[in-house]
Design a protein around this motif. Sequence first.
Motif, PDB file in Angstrom:
ATOM      1  N   UNK A 188      -0.756 -12.659   9.983  1.00 30.25           N
ATOM      2  CA  UNK A 188      -0.648 -12.390   8.553  1.00 30.25           C
ATOM      3  C   UNK A 188      -0.561 -10.896   8.281  1.00 30.25           C
ATOM      4  N   UNK A 189      -1.415 -10.125   8.931  1.00 26.69           N
ATOM      5  CA  UNK A 189      -1.405  -8.674   8.731  1.00 26.69           C
ATOM      6  C   UNK A 189      -0.088  -8.056   9.201  1.00 26.69           C
ATOM      7  N   UNK A 190       0.411  -8.512  10.352  1.00 28.72           N
ATOM      8  CA  UNK A 190       1.676  -8.002  10.876  1.00 28.72           C
ATOM      9  C   UNK A 190       2.806  -8.333   9.911  1.00 28.72           C
ATOM     10  N   UNK A 191       2.820  -9.544   9.414  1.00 24.29           N
ATOM     11  CA  UNK A 191       3.849  -9.977   8.463  1.00 24.29           C
ATOM     12  C   UNK A 191       3.743  -9.172   7.172  1.00 24.29           C
ATOM     13  N   UNK A 192       2.512  -9.017   6.663  1.00 28.44           N
ATOM     14  CA  UNK A 192       2.305  -8.278   5.428  1.00 28.44           C
ATOM     15  C   UNK A 192       2.746  -6.824   5.580  1.00 28.44           C
ATOM     16  N   UNK A 193       2.366  -6.172   6.659  1.00 20.17           N
ATOM     17  CA  UNK A 193       2.766  -4.782   6.889  1.00 20.17           C
ATOM     18  C   UNK A 193       4.270  -4.659   7.040  1.00 20.17           C
ATOM     19  N   UNK A 194       4.854  -5.602   7.738  1.00 19.32           N
ATOM     20  CA  UNK A 194       6.297  -5.579   7.956  1.00 19.32           C
ATOM     21  C   UNK A 194       7.043  -5.750   6.633  1.00 19.32           C
ATOM     22  N   UNK A 195       6.612  -6.709   5.824  1.00 22.63           N
ATOM     23  CA  UNK A 195       7.261  -6.963   4.538  1.00 22.63           C
ATOM     24  C   UNK A 195       7.060  -5.772   3.604  1.00 22.63           C
ATOM     25  N   UNK A 196       5.845  -5.244   3.548  1.00 20.56           N
ATOM     26  CA  UNK A 196       5.599  -4.152   2.620  1.00 20.56           C
ATOM     27  C   UNK A 196       6.349  -2.893   3.038  1.00 20.56           C
ATOM     28  N   UNK A 197       6.521  -2.651   4.310  1.00 20.67           N
ATOM     29  CA  UNK A 197       7.239  -1.456   4.768  1.00 20.67           C
ATOM     30  C   UNK A 197       8.738  -1.561   4.501  1.00 20.67           C
ATOM     31  N   UNK A 198       9.293  -2.735   4.588  1.00 16.66           N
ATOM     32  CA  UNK A 198      10.738  -2.879   4.387  1.00 16.66           C
ATOM     33  C   UNK A 198      11.094  -3.253   2.950  1.00 16.66           C
ATOM     34  N   UNK A 199      10.131  -3.744   2.166  1.00 11.64           N
ATOM     35  CA  UNK A 199      10.430  -4.180   0.802  1.00 11.64           C
ATOM     36  C   UNK A 199      10.557  -3.010  -0.163  1.00 11.64           C
ATOM     37  N   UNK A 200      10.087  -1.860   0.228  1.00 11.28           N
ATOM     38  CA  UNK A 200      10.122  -0.708  -0.662  1.00 11.28           C
ATOM     39  C   UNK A 200      11.455   0.007  -0.566  1.00 11.28           C
ATOM     40  N   UNK A 201      12.417  -0.447  -1.355  1.00  8.01           N
ATOM     41  CA  UNK A 201      13.736   0.180  -1.419  1.00  8.01           C
ATOM     42  C   UNK A 201      13.733   1.102  -2.622  1.00  8.01           C
ATOM     43  N   UNK A 202      13.827   2.400  -2.360  1.00  7.21           N
ATOM     44  CA  UNK A 202      13.807   3.376  -3.448  1.00  7.21           C
ATOM     45  C   UNK A 202      15.233   3.772  -3.809  1.00  7.21           C
ATOM     46  N   UNK A 203      15.499   3.928  -5.117  1.00 11.91           N
ATOM     47  CA  UNK A 203      16.852   4.291  -5.539  1.00 11.91           C
ATOM     48  C   UNK A 203      17.170   5.743  -5.204  1.00 11.91           C
ATOM     49  N   UNK A 204      18.461   6.042  -5.157  1.00 10.01           N
ATOM     50  CA  UNK A 204      18.900   7.422  -5.001  1.00 10.01           C
ATOM     51  C   UNK A 204      18.520   8.199  -6.258  1.00 10.01           C
ATOM     52  N   UNK A 205      18.597   9.516  -6.185  1.00  9.86           N
ATOM     53  CA  UNK A 205      18.325  10.329  -7.361  1.00  9.86           C
ATOM     54  C   UNK A 205      19.312   9.988  -8.470  1.00  9.86           C
ATOM     55  N   UNK A 206      18.810   9.945  -9.691  1.00  9.34           N
ATOM     56  CA  UNK A 206      19.651   9.671 -10.850  1.00  9.34           C
ATOM     57  C   UNK A 206      20.626  10.826 -11.055  1.00  9.34           C
ATOM     58  N   UNK A 207      21.849  10.497 -11.403  1.00  8.71           N
ATOM     59  CA  UNK A 207      22.862  11.530 -11.636  1.00  8.71           C
ATOM     60  C   UNK A 207      22.604  12.291 -12.932  1.00  8.71           C
ATOM     61  N   UNK A 208      21.851  11.686 -13.836  1.00  5.88           N
ATOM     62  CA  UNK A 208      21.443  12.338 -15.083  1.00  5.88           C
ATOM     63  C   UNK A 208      19.926  12.249 -15.158  1.00  5.88           C
ATOM     64  N   UNK A 209      19.223  13.131 -14.458  1.00  4.08           N
ATOM     65  CA  UNK A 209      17.772  13.003 -14.362  1.00  4.08           C
ATOM     66  C   UNK A 209      17.065  13.172 -15.698  1.00  4.08           C
ATOM     67  N   UNK A 210      15.920  12.490 -15.818  1.00  2.15           N
ATOM     68  CA  UNK A 210      15.115  12.627 -17.025  1.00  2.15           C
ATOM     69  C   UNK A 210      14.415  13.972 -17.030  1.00  2.15           C
ATOM     70  N   UNK A 211      14.172  14.459 -18.230  1.00  2.00           N
ATOM     71  CA  UNK A 211      13.441  15.702 -18.397  1.00  2.00           C
ATOM     72  C   UNK A 211      12.596  15.569 -19.658  1.00  2.00           C
ATOM     73  N   UNK A 212      11.649  16.472 -19.801  1.00  5.34           N
ATOM     74  CA  UNK A 212      10.777  16.497 -20.966  1.00  5.34           C
ATOM     75  C   UNK A 212      10.682  17.939 -21.447  1.00  5.34           C
ATOM     76  N   UNK A 213      10.781  18.121 -22.747  1.00  4.42           N
ATOM     77  CA  UNK A 213      10.520  19.414 -23.364  1.00  4.42           C
ATOM     78  C   UNK A 213       9.408  19.189 -24.381  1.00  4.42           C
ATOM     79  N   UNK A 214       8.481  20.125 -24.467  1.00  4.85           N
ATOM     80  CA  UNK A 214       7.360  19.984 -25.400  1.00  4.85           C
ATOM     81  C   UNK A 214       7.070  21.321 -26.049  1.00  4.85           C
TER      82      UNK A 214
END
Length: 181
Positions: free
Chosen positions: A13-39
């Motif tokens: 179970x632990x091996x499966x959980x670690x394997x799934x959690x390590x591969x399930x995290x697909x992060x997107x590329x940087x946004x072409x129009x990144x967010x910003x904040x001005x205050x």
Amino acid sequence: MKKSTLVAAMAFSMTTLLSVSATAQKFPDLDKSPMDVAAYPNDYKDAAKLAKVTYSRPQLKGRSLEELAPAGKVWRTGANEAAEVTLYKDMKLGETKVKAGTYTMYAIPEKDSYTIILSKDLNVWGSYFYKEANDVARLKVPATQAANSLENFSMVFTKADNGIVLNLGWDKTRVAVPFTE
């Protein structure tokens, strides 16, 4: 035998959980129009903010401003989600009193002016679903031309005698939106 079966099941179970959690995290590329904040105040150490704007920063990339923010059409004031302005105290946009809160900010560009719109709609993608009936305030402000061009759409607050100004700049166009106390 029960202990070894339990240990084996837990290890699997632990091996499966670690394997799934390590591969399930697909992060997107940087946004072409990144967010910003001005205050305002601009100093990050000053927590007593009067206003904040959250927006995405599109780039010209060889395109014209008129192509990206066409004259006479409601524009989301940036890219992706429509810009959102948070006022931390009641202020005025022109002669209209605006209560403290968060509003979507749209603009209608024209050759020599921009109509700035605060709407009660929130979490809006683009300006596709803009509804004039949900406007809280509108103000027509002059658009000026600068000598230098900005590749990325930018916003910054500055202090004014009786409030603050939200400055918008893109390409050579500059727009100053006054919020008064």
